[in-house]
Design a protein around this motif. Structure first.
Motif, PDB file in Angstrom:
ATOM      1  N   UNK A 495       0.840  -1.193   0.000  1.00 43.26           N
ATOM      2  CA  UNK A 495       0.000   0.000   0.000  1.00 43.26           C
ATOM      3  C   UNK A 495       0.874   1.241   0.000  1.00 43.26           C
ATOM      4  N   UNK A 496       0.550   2.166  -0.879  1.00 46.35           N
ATOM      5  CA  UNK A 496       1.320   3.404  -0.964  1.00 46.35           C
ATOM      6  C   UNK A 496       1.242   4.170   0.350  1.00 46.35           C
ATOM      7  N   UNK A 497       2.382   4.686   0.777  1.00 42.91           N
ATOM      8  CA  UNK A 497       2.424   5.464   2.013  1.00 42.91           C
ATOM      9  C   UNK A 497       2.762   4.661   3.249  1.00 42.91           C
ATOM     10  N   UNK A 498       2.841   3.324   3.117  1.00 46.04           N
ATOM     11  CA  UNK A 498       3.156   2.470   4.255  1.00 46.04           C
ATOM     12  C   UNK A 498       4.554   1.877   4.071  1.00 46.04           C
ATOM     13  N   UNK A 499       5.299   1.798   5.154  1.00 44.59           N
ATOM     14  CA  UNK A 499       6.614   1.166   5.150  1.00 44.59           C
ATOM     15  C   UNK A 499       6.575  -0.048   6.066  1.00 44.59           C
ATOM     16  N   UNK A 500       7.108  -1.163   5.604  1.00 46.90           N
ATOM     17  CA  UNK A 500       7.065  -2.404   6.372  1.00 46.90           C
ATOM     18  C   UNK A 500       8.156  -2.426   7.442  1.00 46.90           C
ATOM     19  N   UNK A 501       7.765  -2.787   8.656  1.00 45.89           N
ATOM     20  CA  UNK A 501       8.699  -2.976   9.756  1.00 45.89           C
ATOM     21  C   UNK A 501       8.812  -4.470  10.029  1.00 45.89           C
ATOM     22  N   UNK A 502       9.968  -5.035   9.791  1.00 50.05           N
ATOM     23  CA  UNK A 502      10.182  -6.464   9.959  1.00 50.05           C
ATOM     24  C   UNK A 502      10.248  -6.840  11.438  1.00 50.05           C
ATOM     25  N   UNK A 503       9.618  -7.943  11.765  1.00 52.60           N
ATOM     26  CA  UNK A 503       9.688  -8.476  13.128  1.00 52.60           C
ATOM     27  C   UNK A 503      10.969  -9.288  13.258  1.00 52.60           C
ATOM     28  N   UNK A 504      12.105  -8.575  13.240  1.00 50.94           N
ATOM     29  CA  UNK A 504      13.401  -9.257  13.248  1.00 50.94           C
ATOM     30  C   UNK A 504      13.938  -9.493  14.651  1.00 50.94           C
ATOM     31  N   UNK A 505      13.270  -8.957  15.661  1.00 54.12           N
ATOM     32  CA  UNK A 505      13.704  -9.170  17.036  1.00 54.12           C
ATOM     33  C   UNK A 505      14.951  -8.402  17.420  1.00 54.12           C
ATOM     34  N   UNK A 506      15.401  -7.472  16.556  1.00 50.82           N
ATOM     35  CA  UNK A 506      16.636  -6.748  16.848  1.00 50.82           C
ATOM     36  C   UNK A 506      16.398  -5.373  17.462  1.00 50.82           C
ATOM     37  N   UNK A 507      15.277  -4.763  17.151  1.00 51.85           N
ATOM     38  CA  UNK A 507      15.003  -3.426  17.677  1.00 51.85           C
ATOM     39  C   UNK A 507      13.502  -3.251  17.853  1.00 51.85           C
ATOM     40  N   UNK A 508      13.104  -2.353  18.740  1.00 51.04           N
ATOM     41  CA  UNK A 508      11.672  -2.186  19.017  1.00 51.04           C
ATOM     42  C   UNK A 508      10.933  -1.605  17.807  1.00 51.04           C
TER      43      UNK A 508
END
Length: 578
Positions: A495-508
């Motif tokens: 979706x335009x305007x959204x950036x994905x935040x990966x659940x990588x467990x490295x940072x909040x």
């Protein structure tokens, strides 16, 4: 003649070189002397400094799509890897002092108010742009500005606990409109990005409660032009602020023009609302915020708010009231969906305390777990990742030298993620931790681990004046939402305007699935949710239709609540209900 000319030229060049060396030596000596004479230790500089760019590239590695989250996550990482609780960072030539030590934060907020103040006009990276939009609203005005002082004293009472209690019925009406619109435009079994809906609800709530005006956001699934213009203004602040003011007309002329035009339209709309209200017959009963700003006088000076100040604050309320509240509620739903045990406990509490009744103010004091869930969300994902102050003079803070006119940024997220304050499970969404914590408390006593360990609304006279308003609005909306819906995460969409935040467990934030982020002034977690029906306190899974019963159950669920016409399996349980 030619030889003499070359000799003279060489002599001149040598004199210039000698003068340059002398000037450089004197400047260096003066700088060393100045530093030697300074009181306090020099602030440490984090690793990752680049010439010209400063720490900009290093910080942006933590999130290219949102400056606020990048600075917050970087601060958490610097605390955990380098042990830094105070440091100076450089961004394209702008230096800021970042603090994540609760004792130092307390000194900034509670000591002599003339040492540290708030003035967004001096803020690095775009503070001057506010002159076109929010100007001197309660959030952005300088503390020493008489207009801020008058507005703060006029509005402190209507935003108090007692004041917002009186407008709870209006909040309930808007939450009902939200549920009705979601059933109509999304429907059970379908998915949607929840932020679109909670933003509409929050915007309509502050518009109706504050201005006595509805923008008709629930009439269809489109975004109101006023909200679109408001979002354009907010989204433009960050990219424009990255450029010095004299370079903006050259490198971002179109964006600057669009920003100024959108801000002008917003101010004109608010001015029209204000003048229309002025022309109407004034009533003392059931005054909304706009009535208060027009009629009430400052109890200290006897002054009333001027027209410009009212417009500034109308815009501030419409922006902060809808954006921060929507971000907090969307984040809460993400944390609950990532922790189904917590969600189930919350649903049980709502069923036991409120059931199918209309939520009342008396119910709220009994909804303890709901209160804990909201606080835990604000701890892990505070909509305002930091609080800004200005150093009014050259001074010492906790043994550290602070330059005059320095921008002081309190990294709220780092404070909220300190294990020495919150325990080894600091990264976990654990509402139960609030059972033995209060809003106040000092080290070693019952209450918060430190008065400044938790500050999503800041502290002191410049704390968020809308704290009670947004907390009440969130509770009312979440109760009504879970009376009608359950949720589960649906596959994310590009979706335009959204950036994905990966659940990588490295940072909040630490969730069990990927979420998305919108580049906005306030931080919120968003994802695609499937809406499931809740029936008589039970969460029904639409995907488990029974043969021959799909049509009858579906017709009963779409748009209305029903006791259920077919056997369905309850989410997270093995029990079978009819």
């Amino acid at each position: 003649m030619a030889a003499e000319s070359k000799v003279e030229q060489f002599t001149l060049q040598r004199k210039v070189a000698v003068a340059g060396v002398i000037l450089l030596t004197c400047t260096t000596a003066l700088d060393v002397a100045r530093r030697w004479r300074k009181k306090g230790q020099q602030l440490p500089s984090p690793p990752g400094y680049w010439p010209v760019l400063g720490h900009f590239v290093t910080c942006m590695r933590y999130c290219w799509d949102n400056t606020s989250l990048a600075l917050a996550r970087w601060g958490v990482d610097l605390y955990r890897t380098e042990g830094l609780t105070i440091y100076r960072a450089n961004f394209l030539g702008h230096e800021i002092v970042c603090i994540a030590d609760p004792d130092l934060v307390q000194e900034v907020f509670e000591q002599d108010p003339h040492r540290f103040t708030k003035d967004f006009a001096n803020a690095p990276l775009g503070g001057d742009l506010l002159e076109y939009s929010f100007k001197d609203g309660l959030f952005t005005a300088a503390t020493d500005d008489p207009k801020w002082q008058v507005a703060h004293r006029v509005l402190i009472q209507p935003f108090s606990v007692l004041g917002v209690r009186g407008i709870m019925p209006l909040m309930c009406d808007q939450a009902d409109q939200l549920i009705k619109a979601m059933k109509r435009d999304v429907g059970y079994g379908n998915s949607t990005y929840i932020d679109t809906w909670v933003t509409k609800m929050a915007f309509e709530t502050i518009a109706v409660c504050g201005l006595g005006t509805s923008f008709g956001c629930f009439e269809d699934d489109q975004t109101h032009p006023f909200v679109t213009a408001l979002n354009q203004v907010v989204e433009s602040l960050d990219p424009l602020g990255r450029w010095p003011s004299f370079l903006r007309p050259i490198f971002c002329r179109k964006l600057l023009k669009s920003y100024i035009e959108s801000a002008g339209r917003l101010r004109q709309t608010c001015l029209e609302i204000l003048r229309k209200r002025k022309s109407e017959e004034q009533k003392d009963l059931n005054k909304d915020l706009l009535d208060r700003m027009l009629l009430d006088a400052d109890p200290k000076t006897g002054q009333t708010m001027c027209e410009d100040s009212i417009v500034d604050n109308l815009l501030t309320f419409l922006f902060a009231g809808q954006d921060s509240t929507a971000a907090a509620m969307a984040s809460c739903l993400c944390f609950l969906c990532s922790n189904p045990g917590c969600k189930e406990r919350l649903l049980r509490e709502i069923d036991e305390v409120v059931g199918d009744e209309a939520v009342s103010y008396e119910h709220l004091s009994q909804l303890q777990y709901l209160d804990w869930c909201i606080k835990e969300t604000l701890r892990l994902m505070p909509p305002a990742a930091g609080a800004l102050r200005d150093s009014t003079c050259e001074q010492v803070l906790g043994g550290w030298h602070i330059p005059a006119k320095a921008a002081i940024v309190v990294n709220t997220m780092t404070l909220h993620y300190r294990a020495d304050l919150w325990g080894a499970d600091v990264d976990q969404f654990k509402p139960e931790r609030w059972e033995h914590l209060g809003d106040q408390g000092s080290q070693g006593r019952k209450g918060l681990p430190h008065k400044f360990a938790f500050m999503p609304f800041s502290h002191g006279p410049r704390a968020c004046i809308g704290r009670e308003f947004t907390l009440l609005e969130q509770k009312v909306t979440l109760v009504k939402f879970f009376q009608n819906f359950d949720i589960e995460q649906a596959p994310a969409e590009e979706t335009a305007g959204y950036a994905t935040l990966k659940a990588d467990g490295r940072s909040p934030p630490f969730l069990k699935f990927d979420t998305q982020l919108v580049d906005s002034a306030f931080l919120g977690l968003y994802t695609n949710f499937k809406l499931l029906p809740r029936c008589c306190g039970k969460s029904l899974s639409i995907e488990l239709w029974k043969t021959g019963a799909k049509g009858s159950l579906q017709s009963g669920l779409l748009g209305t609540k029903t006791a259920g016409l077919a056997v369905q399996k309850v989410n997270f349980r093995d029990d079978i209900y009819i």
